[in-house]
Design an enzyme around this catalytic site. Structure first.
Site, PDB file in Angstrom:
ATOM      1  N   ARG A  46      45.721   1.095  21.911  1.00 40.83           N
ATOM      2  CA  ARG A  46      44.369   0.808  21.426  1.00 40.83           C
ATOM      3  C   ARG A  46      43.490   2.049  21.592  1.00 40.83           C
ATOM      4  NH1 ARG A  46      40.516  -3.841  22.212  1.00 40.83           N
ATOM      5  NH2 ARG A  46      39.655  -2.553  20.548  1.00 40.83           N
ATOM      6  N   ASP A  71      41.675  -4.872  28.332  1.00 39.39           N
ATOM      7  CA  ASP A  71      40.993  -3.608  28.621  1.00 39.39           C
ATOM      8  C   ASP A  71      41.299  -3.089  30.028  1.00 39.39           C
ATOM      9  OD1 ASP A  71      39.800  -3.701  26.148  1.00 39.39           O
ATOM     10  OD2 ASP A  71      37.893  -4.496  26.875  1.00 39.39           O
ATOM     11  N   GLU A 232      29.034   1.106  23.096  1.00 34.93           N
ATOM     12  CA  GLU A 232      29.870   2.241  22.671  1.00 34.93           C
ATOM     13  C   GLU A 232      29.196   3.024  21.542  1.00 34.93           C
ATOM     14  OE1 GLU A 232      34.305   0.517  23.510  1.00 34.93           O
ATOM     15  OE2 GLU A 232      33.167  -0.411  21.910  1.00 34.93           O
ATOM     16  N   ARG A 248      26.973   0.815  19.054  1.00 36.86           N
ATOM     17  CA  ARG A 248      27.381  -0.599  19.002  1.00 36.86           C
ATOM     18  C   ARG A 248      26.272  -1.467  19.587  1.00 36.86           C
ATOM     19  NH1 ARG A 248      33.108  -2.951  21.345  1.00 36.86           N
ATOM     20  NH2 ARG A 248      32.404  -4.989  22.071  1.00 36.86           N
ATOM     21  N   ARG A 308      36.403  -8.615  12.765  1.00 34.29           N
ATOM     22  CA  ARG A 308      36.920  -7.250  12.684  1.00 34.29           C
ATOM     23  C   ARG A 308      37.946  -7.158  11.554  1.00 34.29           C
ATOM     24  NH1 ARG A 308      37.187  -5.400  19.109  1.00 34.29           N
ATOM     25  NH2 ARG A 308      34.922  -5.452  19.413  1.00 34.29           N
ATOM     26  N   TYR A 337      38.642  -0.599  16.150  1.00 34.51           N
ATOM     27  CA  TYR A 337      37.963   0.652  16.463  1.00 34.51           C
ATOM     28  C   TYR A 337      38.400   1.750  15.483  1.00 34.51           C
ATOM     29  CZ  TYR A 337      36.354  -0.996  21.085  1.00 34.51           C
ATOM     30  OH  TYR A 337      35.728  -1.655  22.114  1.00 34.51           O
ATOM     31  N   GLU A 359      42.346   1.149  14.241  1.00 33.65           N
ATOM     32  CA  GLU A 359      43.208   0.035  14.629  1.00 33.65           C
ATOM     33  C   GLU A 359      43.395  -0.869  13.407  1.00 33.65           C
ATOM     34  OE1 GLU A 359      41.709  -0.206  19.291  1.00 33.65           O
ATOM     35  OE2 GLU A 359      40.812  -1.538  17.821  1.00 33.65           O
TER      36      GLU A 359
END
Ligand SMILES: *[C@@H]1O[C@H](CO)[C@@H](O)[C@H](O)[C@H]1NC(C)=O
Ligand SMILES: *[C@@H]1O[C@H](CO)[C@@H](O)[C@H](O)[C@H]1NC(C)=O
Length: 380
Positions: A46, A71, A232, A248, A308, A337, A359
């Site tokens: 990722r 994460d 981010e 973000r 997404r 991302y 991604e």
């Protein structure tokens, strides 16, 4: 034949000087750099990062998450390198290994110092403070174009201890005053102490200090939906020397779209007067890509307010104050991302291409990391 090419080249240069009306991006080539869930020691790749070095190589990085897609957990930093402008790529090298940490490393920002040729990668350790403390900001450096890397250096000794997740994306070296030559790396804090924070180096990455902050509200307190929570981010420098940071919007404050903030003093401050909400850049709360090339700003994200999906490239001829109405759909399916880079140089080829790493999946966006080579002029 040669003369024809020369004429075509000249016309291209003339058109490019007159303006950017002919910008017509298309996906020229696309390659999968990493596939999750395969054999070996990695569960999921990722958080892709990308840069073009001063010696002309492309470097792609990602988190190689060892045991799960989450994460937290232990990870490697994976690197693939292309010495032929993205035509072929090296095998994967793991340049950092955090062992078996419960809350391992998180990427990250890559920054190139044009004067020294150094490539620096800054990442965090123990960002979430999950079964560990404190959080540290770490740096590894390559002085040979990404072939070998230094041992990790702990920047928290200079910066103080704080949860700081750089990027994800690239840091910049300022080309224009104020503070030409400065390295500026921006990122965000942890969820309660969230906000955009930049760290600065005026000596090619030897020493770092804390710079601008745009803090969340309420700061250092639990958040609710629709609170102000900048997260981010990706900085770029404009030709007037200001730094624009595309951010973000973690809790969908004011809109389901991107926040944009500007620093007029080389990354020392981010005045709230310079904060805007870009309603054109609809966003599902994700890390997105921004790039400035030859006076044109590019933006990549999954352009959908809820999910997404729909990796899309947009471009602006007004430094992001407005966006062209056309957009390039890079992938309609699950997309997460993204980050961008450009070839830099004086050849016609160098002017024509940018790269978007993102991604990409069929059922879930975490299935692969793909790099798309974008021809900016409709294949001409
Ligand atoms: C980094 O430095 C800080 C401040 O001295 C320290 O608290 C932290 O433990 C160090 N982190 C690592 C991974 O060595
Ligand atoms: C994909 O993005 C384009 C450009 O913003 C937009 O017009 C379109 O509605 C989006 N589609 C989906 C399914 O999100």
């Amino acid at each position: 034949m040669d003369q024809l090419w020369l004429v075509a080249g000249l016309m291209f240069v003339l058109q490019a000087r007159e303006g950017h009306a002919q910008i017509e991006p298309l996906v020229y080539d696309e390659q999968l750099l990493w596939v999750s869930g395969g054999a070996g020691e990695v569960n999921t790749y990722r958080i892709p990062l990308l840069t073009f070095t001063s010696r002309g190589s492309l470097l792609a990085f990602a988190e190689a998450r060892k045991h799960s897609s989450g994460d937290i957990g232990a990870k490697f930093i994976a690197l693939r390198r292309s010495a032929d402008k993205g035509a072929t790529w090296s095998p994967t090298y793991f340049i950092v290994d955090d062992g078996s940490m419960a809350d391992g490393l998180n990427l990250g920002s890559v920054v190139v110092d044009e004067e020294t040729g150094s490539v620096m990668l800054i990442y965090s350790l123990c960002f979430h403070l999950y079964q560990c403390s404190p959080s540290s900001t770490m740096l590894v450096e390559s002085l040979d174009d990404g072939l070998t890397w230094s041992a990790p250096r702990n920047l928290s000794i200079q910066l103080g201890v704080k949860s700081f997740a750089p990027g994800p994306g690239f840091g910049i070296q300022k080309r224009y005053d104020p503070s030409a030559g400065r390295l500026v790396v921006c990122g965000h804090g942890n969820i309660e102490g969230d906000g955009v924070f930049c760290i600065l180096s005026d000596d090619h990455g030897r020493t770092w200090k804390n710079g601008a902050a745009l803090k969340s509200i309420p700061y250092n307190q639990p958040k609710q939906n629709l609170d102000f929570n900048p997260d981010e981010c990706q900085p770029v420098e404009l030709q007037d020397g200001s730094i624009v940071i595309n951010v973000r919007n973690q809790n969908n404050y004011h809109c389901r779209c991107r926040m944009v903030v500007r620093s007029l003093d080389g990354g020392e401050t981010l005045p709230v007067e310079e904060l805007v909400f870009d309603h054109t850049l609809v966003d599902p709360v994700v890390a997105a890509g921004t790039l400035q090339k030859e006076g044109v700003m590019y933006f990549s994200n999954p352009a959908n307010s809820q999910h997404r999906v729909n990796m899309t490239l947009r471009w602006s001829l007004t430094d992001g104050r407005s966006w062209e109405s056309e957009a390039l759909q890079i992938w309609q399916g699950p997309s997460g991302y993204s980050s961008m880079t450009t070839l830099v140089g004086n050849s016609v080829e160098d002017k024509k291409y940018i790269f978007v790493i993102y991604e990409k999946g069929h059922r879930e966006y975490i299935e692969t990391i793909s790099i798309a080579k974008i021809h900016l002029y409709g294949g001409r």
